[in-house]
Design a protein around this motif. Structure first.
Motif, PDB file in Angstrom:
ATOM      1  N   UNK A  35       0.828  -1.218   0.000  1.00  0.00           N
ATOM      2  CA  UNK A  35       0.000   0.000   0.000  1.00  0.00           C
ATOM      3  C   UNK A  35       0.857   1.262   0.000  1.00  0.00           C
ATOM      4  N   UNK A  36       2.093   1.122   0.504  1.00  0.00           N
ATOM      5  CA  UNK A  36       2.985   2.281   0.542  1.00  0.00           C
ATOM      6  C   UNK A  36       3.362   2.758  -0.854  1.00  0.00           C
ATOM      7  N   UNK A  37       3.266   1.840  -1.796  1.00  0.00           N
ATOM      8  CA  UNK A  37       3.740   2.182  -3.138  1.00  0.00           C
ATOM      9  C   UNK A  37       2.611   2.524  -4.087  1.00  0.00           C
ATOM     10  N   UNK A  38       1.407   2.552  -3.552  1.00  0.00           N
ATOM     11  CA  UNK A  38       0.290   2.828  -4.442  1.00  0.00           C
ATOM     12  C   UNK A  38       0.207   4.319  -4.763  1.00  0.00           C
ATOM     13  N   UNK A  39      -0.127   4.603  -6.013  1.00  0.00           N
ATOM     14  CA  UNK A  39      -0.118   5.991  -6.490  1.00  0.00           C
ATOM     15  C   UNK A  39      -1.087   6.882  -5.723  1.00  0.00           C
ATOM     16  N   UNK A  40      -2.173   6.313  -5.175  1.00  0.00           N
ATOM     17  CA  UNK A  40      -3.179   7.167  -4.531  1.00  0.00           C
ATOM     18  C   UNK A  40      -2.723   7.686  -3.164  1.00  0.00           C
ATOM     19  N   UNK A  41      -1.621   7.165  -2.643  1.00  0.00           N
ATOM     20  CA  UNK A  41      -1.164   7.617  -1.323  1.00  0.00           C
ATOM     21  C   UNK A  41      -0.349   8.902  -1.496  1.00  0.00           C
ATOM     22  N   UNK A  42      -0.754  10.007  -0.826  1.00  0.00           N
ATOM     23  CA  UNK A  42       0.002  11.254  -0.987  1.00  0.00           C
ATOM     24  C   UNK A  42       1.466  11.071  -0.556  1.00  0.00           C
ATOM     25  N   UNK A  43       2.376  11.775  -1.264  1.00  0.00           N
ATOM     26  CA  UNK A  43       3.811  11.596  -1.005  1.00  0.00           C
ATOM     27  C   UNK A  43       4.190  11.829   0.453  1.00  0.00           C
ATOM     28  N   UNK A  44       3.586  12.882   1.057  1.00  0.00           N
ATOM     29  CA  UNK A  44       3.925  13.212   2.440  1.00  0.00           C
ATOM     30  C   UNK A  44       3.633  12.060   3.378  1.00  0.00           C
ATOM     31  N   UNK A  45       2.475  11.472   3.164  1.00  0.00           N
ATOM     32  CA  UNK A  45       2.044  10.368   4.019  1.00  0.00           C
ATOM     33  C   UNK A  45       2.942   9.150   3.785  1.00  0.00           C
ATOM     34  N   UNK A  46       3.261   8.942   2.504  1.00  0.00           N
ATOM     35  CA  UNK A  46       4.113   7.796   2.177  1.00  0.00           C
ATOM     36  C   UNK A  46       5.437   7.886   2.934  1.00  0.00           C
ATOM     37  N   UNK A  47       6.037   9.083   2.932  1.00  0.00           N
ATOM     38  CA  UNK A  47       7.345   9.162   3.603  1.00  0.00           C
ATOM     39  C   UNK A  47       7.183   9.072   5.119  1.00  0.00           C
ATOM     40  N   UNK A  48       6.053   9.571   5.634  1.00  0.00           N
ATOM     41  CA  UNK A  48       5.833   9.409   7.089  1.00  0.00           C
ATOM     42  C   UNK A  48       5.721   7.944   7.472  1.00  0.00           C
ATOM     43  N   UNK A  49       4.964   7.186   6.670  1.00  0.00           N
ATOM     44  CA  UNK A  49       4.797   5.758   6.961  1.00  0.00           C
ATOM     45  C   UNK A  49       6.116   5.003   6.799  1.00  0.00           C
ATOM     46  N   UNK A  50       6.874   5.397   5.758  1.00  0.00           N
ATOM     47  CA  UNK A  50       8.187   4.767   5.552  1.00  0.00           C
ATOM     48  C   UNK A  50       9.051   4.973   6.784  1.00  0.00           C
TER      49      UNK A  50
END
Ligand code: PEP
Ligand code: CO
Length: 456
Positions: free
Chosen positions: A194-209
């Motif tokens: 789910x981290x790599x899905x396009x619908x996830x906003x970049x900011x959130x992706x890096x927070x989760x990472x």
């Protein structure tokens, strides 16, 4: 409420004199007696010591010292009693709990909706398909989902088969936990698509990472300290729960235990009473008021705060900590108006309860194809509002209750995995309500951990 509810003498069968809604109509009474007799003689599925232990932990959750994670299928099936399905369920719950422990900074109580979640209330007692009307599917403890005369006829022996499958499930779960889940200590091995899905906003992706990396480091650190600490984190207890709908099944395994006072329902650690069967005069409340287990009650948006207070007085007259869990399931559109008045009434009356949010059952909708679904965003919205409403009321949201699976199903829409309505038919396997799939469930844990960081 009739005046004798709290004072009349309780026994494991005193519920039989009350009106039991959603009870099954069996035709063969002898077969019912045989099944109940068999269940009475078989060993218990859980022990009173485990139940007391859970109650003590729930009492701590009431004070905000622990957090309850409860989840699993809407309806377990006997066919699903397979190593793959059980392992997948356990893994997702454990992974979610690790994310929550790390994010919230407190221990998580893990409770599965499993090893007995075989009994379902239905809105209609019958179902009609292409002109044929048969009894509805009431769960594998009662009949089969298959739409045939034979499948849908309630079969008392299924209570014994349900017990046996619960025992097999629990046996495997206990062994898996005893053996440790070493691979779970390494989030780099988790499936975080789910981290790599396009619908996830970049900011959130890096927070989760970032959260994932921190969690990996924390686990590695513990691993380096030696086996004991990491094992404690992942090997600890797992508790079971199910809706205590079929009172024949529950009461047949309800026993007194040497050197302890009171009666224990030994089919599960933590039974709950559903939204449809929580009438204070009804058979379910009568049965559950007499046992030592912690008891959950589902509370929908229409519940009058005074009625809930009366229910509390019947189910927990001594106001014991860790005894009563109110699982509100209001819906994203109703929670902001319905929950505050409920919290105020119960708090003003000085009653102890553990508040838990079930963001699933108030958010079920019908998709175009006629199948039931739930949107990830609605689930999240109810959860988010629940945290805010409790914070404003000065109460503690001590847990969450999800319908989820460890598999790649397509039953709920949305989430980083981007499931849409047109995907629903591709892998919809729930015989009842739609569940979060593996990706959606794990994402939910990241969202809760992020939003409650330092606040829950
Ligand atoms: C359930 O938990 O599957 C269920 C039927 O819930 P409720 O009683 O809240 O509708
Ligand atoms: Co359900």
């Amino acid at each position: 409420m009739s005046p004798d509810v709290q004072t009349s003498k309780w026994s494991p069968t005193s519920w039989e004199s009350r009106i039991a809604s959603h009870q099954v109509v069996y035709h063969d009474r002898d077969a019912v007696d045989r099944a109940v007799q068999k269940l009475r003689m078989l060993p218990p599925l859980v022990t009173s010591g485990e139940i007391d232990h859970l109650r003590a932990q729930l009492a701590e959750a009431e004070e905000g010292k622990r957090f309850l994670l409860q989840g699993g299928d809407c309806a377990e099936t006997l066919d699903d009693c397979t190593p793959g399905a059980i392992t997948a369920k356990l893994k997702i719950l454990l992974q979610m709990s690790l994310v929550l422990v790390h994010g919230m900074g407190k221990p998580v109580i893990r409770v599965g909706r499993f090893a007995g979640q075989y009994s379902k209330p239905r809105s209609s007692p019958t179902e009609t398909r292409e002109g044929a009307t048969l009894p509805s599917y009431f769960g594998d403890l009662v009949n089969k989902a298959e739409f045939s005369e034979e499948g849908r006829t309630p079969d008392p022996h299924l209570m014994v088969r349900g017990y046996q499958h619960a025992a097999m499930t629990l046996n495997f779960i206990r062994s898996l936990i005893d053996g440790g889940f070493a691979d779970l200590h390494h989030p780099e091995n988790w499936d975080l698509r789910f981290l790599h899905h396009a619908s996830l906003p970049d900011g959130l992706r890096s927070e989760y990472q970032h959260m994932k990396e921190q969690l990996a480091e924390a686990l590695k650190f513990m691993e380096n300290l030696g086996d004991t600490s990491i094992d404690e984190l992942t090997r600890v207890e797992f508790f079971t729960s199910h809706e205590g709908l079929n009172l024949l099944y529950e009461s047949a395994q309800t026993r007194e235990v040497p050197r302890k006072t009171g009666w224990y329902d030994l089919t599960t650690h933590f039974p709950w009473i559903g939204e449809r069967t929580r009438g204070p005069d009804g058979a379910h409340v009568e049965f559950f008021r007499g046992i030592r287990n912690p008891v959950g009650v589902k509370i929908g948006p229409e519940a009058a705060p005074d009625d809930v207070l009366r229910l509390i007085d019947v189910l927990n007259p001594a106001n014991e900590p860790g005894k009563l869990v109110l699982i509100h399931r209001m819906g994203a559109g109703a929670i902001a108006s319905a929950l505050p008045r409920l919290l105020a009434r119960i708090t003003d009356a000085g009653r102890r309860v553990l508040w838990v949010c079930d963001p699933m059952h108030g958010n079920t909708i019908s998709a175009k194809a006629g199948v039931k679904t739930r949107s990830f965003d609605a689930i999240l919205s109810e959860l988010d509002q629940a945290f805010t409403v409790h914070q404003n009321a000065g109460t503690i949201l001590g847990g969450v209750h999800f319908e989820l699976t460890g598999e790649d199903v397509t039953e709920c829409v949305g989430g980083g995995a981007g499931i849409t309505e047109s995907d629903l038919t591709s892998n919809y396997t729930s015989p009842c309500d739609p569940r979060l799939n593996y990706q959606q469930a794990l994402e939910m844990a990241f969202v809760i951990a992020r939003r409650t960081n330092g606040r829950a």
